[in-house]
Write a protein that holds these residues in place. Structure first.
Motif, short mmCIF file in Angstrom:
data_model
loop_
_atom_site.label_atom_id
_atom_site.label_comp_id
_atom_site.label_asym_id
_atom_site.label_seq_id
_atom_site.Cartn_x
_atom_site.Cartn_y
_atom_site.Cartn_z
N PHE A 147 -6.99 3.49 11.00
CA PHE A 147 -7.22 2.14 11.38
C PHE A 147 -7.61 1.36 10.01
O PHE A 147 -7.31 0.17 9.49
CB PHE A 147 -8.33 1.95 12.32
CG PHE A 147 -7.98 2.26 13.83
CD1 PHE A 147 -7.10 1.47 14.56
CD2 PHE A 147 -8.64 3.20 14.24
CE1 PHE A 147 -6.60 1.87 15.49
CE2 PHE A 147 -8.19 3.88 15.76
CZ PHE A 147 -7.02 3.00 16.26
N LEU A 148 -8.53 2.13 9.04
CA LEU A 148 -8.99 1.46 7.83
C LEU A 148 -7.60 1.33 7.07
O LEU A 148 -7.49 0.09 6.27
CB LEU A 148 -9.86 2.30 7.37
CG LEU A 148 -10.73 1.76 6.11
CD1 LEU A 148 -11.18 0.42 6.40
CD2 LEU A 148 -11.76 2.68 5.63
N LEU A 149 -6.93 2.41 6.83
CA LEU A 149 -5.61 2.35 6.04
C LEU A 149 -4.71 1.15 6.47
O LEU A 149 -4.26 0.57 5.84
CB LEU A 149 -5.02 3.77 6.10
CG LEU A 149 -5.82 4.86 5.62
CD1 LEU A 149 -4.92 6.23 6.02
CD2 LEU A 149 -5.56 5.03 4.13
N ILE A 150 -4.60 1.02 7.51
CA ILE A 150 -3.56 0.17 8.34
C ILE A 150 -4.06 -1.36 7.84
O ILE A 150 -3.41 -2.23 7.52
CB ILE A 150 -3.27 0.33 9.84
CG1 ILE A 150 -2.43 1.48 9.98
CG2 ILE A 150 -2.32 -0.94 10.61
CD1 ILE A 150 -2.37 2.19 11.26
N LEU A 151 -5.61 -1.54 8.20
CA LEU A 151 -5.88 -2.82 7.97
C LEU A 151 -5.84 -3.27 6.51
O LEU A 151 -5.72 -4.39 6.07
CB LEU A 151 -7.37 -2.98 8.34
CG LEU A 151 -7.73 -2.66 10.01
CD1 LEU A 151 -9.30 -2.75 10.29
CD2 LEU A 151 -7.08 -4.12 10.47
N LEU A 152 -6.28 -2.01 5.61
CA LEU A 152 -6.13 -2.49 3.84
C LEU A 152 -4.83 -2.52 3.68
O LEU A 152 -4.59 -3.67 2.79
CB LEU A 152 -6.63 -1.33 3.34
CG LEU A 152 -8.30 -1.16 3.35
CD1 LEU A 152 -9.02 0.24 2.96
CD2 LEU A 152 -8.97 -2.37 2.69
N LEU A 153 -3.79 -2.03 4.32
CA LEU A 153 -2.19 -2.24 3.74
C LEU A 153 -1.85 -3.46 4.30
O LEU A 153 -1.43 -4.12 3.41
CB LEU A 153 -1.47 -1.23 4.70
CG LEU A 153 -0.06 -1.38 4.24
CD1 LEU A 153 0.47 -1.00 2.87
CD2 LEU A 153 0.73 -0.41 5.20
N ILE A 154 -2.23 -4.06 5.46
CA ILE A 154 -1.82 -5.14 5.70
C ILE A 154 -2.44 -6.30 5.09
O ILE A 154 -1.76 -7.45 4.44
CB ILE A 154 -2.40 -5.41 7.36
CG1 ILE A 154 -1.48 -4.79 8.20
CG2 ILE A 154 -2.25 -7.08 7.76
CD1 ILE A 154 -2.07 -4.50 9.85
N ALA A 155 -3.93 -6.20 4.49
CA ALA A 155 -4.46 -7.44 3.68
C ALA A 155 -4.19 -7.34 2.37
O ALA A 155 -3.91 -8.45 1.85
CB ALA A 155 -6.00 -6.70 3.74
N ALA A 156 -3.51 -5.98 1.77
CA ALA A 156 -3.17 -5.92 0.58
C ALA A 156 -1.76 -6.72 0.62
O ALA A 156 -1.35 -7.30 -0.44
CB ALA A 156 -3.05 -4.37 0.14
N GLN A 157 -0.79 -6.28 1.59
CA GLN A 157 0.65 -6.87 1.82
C GLN A 157 0.29 -8.71 1.92
O GLN A 157 1.18 -9.30 1.33
CB GLN A 157 1.24 -6.42 2.78
CG GLN A 157 1.51 -4.92 2.80
CD GLN A 157 2.26 -4.31 3.79
OE1 GLN A 157 1.92 -4.72 4.93
NE2 GLN A 157 3.32 -3.57 3.81
#
Length: 168
Positions: A147-157
């Motif tokens: 969940f943290l990886l996906i949220l950070l990926l979305i925020a970074a994108q």
């Protein structure tokens, strides 16, 4: 605490230590205090180093690894060990790579962790397996990481998207 107990503590808590370091290091760094910075450190430490550690543990100490999880030794440990090592290498490589490369690693790692978490919950429900390697902190981290990886990926994108649009 004597040196032997300190070493034992560190080696048994690698997943928690790498996760905490992956949060602390970018927090202390001005340049990495961004979604992509946190993502990079999580991929390097909480995915890369942790998966390498787990993989080497399964491949070279299968009896100890199985006992820690509350399982009996199985030939499949070598296979999961190699899968962990592959994930670890990809996590380390993703550290300073492109966001697209990170996205691929996040996708694989997240699917892997969700499957692992399901397997551990299944063992809790079906076999009552509350061994430290099957439940507790390790299971919590296995659930939190995707969940943290996906949220950070979305925020970074999202943060990178306006910069990309300006470059067109």
């Amino acid at each position: 605490m004597d040196v032997a107990n300190l070493i034992r503590f560190v080696l048994t808590h690698i997943p928690l230590i790498t996760f905490l370091l992956a949060i602390i290091i970018p927090t202390l760094s001005r340049s990495d205090r961004t979604p992509e910075g946190y993502l990079s450190w999580l991929l390097l430490l909480a995915v890369g180093v942790d998966a390498l550690w787990a993989g080497l543990f399964h491949v070279f100490a299968p009896e100890r690894a199985a006992a820690f999880i509350g399982w009996t030794t199985s030939p499949f440990q070598f296979e999961i060990g190699v899968a962990d090592i592959a994930l670890g290498v990809m996590g380390v490589l993703a550290f300073r790579r492109s966001l697209d490369f990170k996205a691929a690693v996040v996708t694989y790692a997240s699917l892997f962790y969700i499957g692992v978490a399901y397997g551990h919950f299944h063992q809790i429900w079906v076999a009552g397996n509350y061994a430290p390697g099957n439940a507790g902190i390790l299971l919590g981290l296995t659930c939190v990481r995707p969940f943290l990886l996906i949220l950070l990926l979305i925020a970074a994108q999202r943060k990178a998207a306006p910069a990309l649009a300006l470059g067109r």
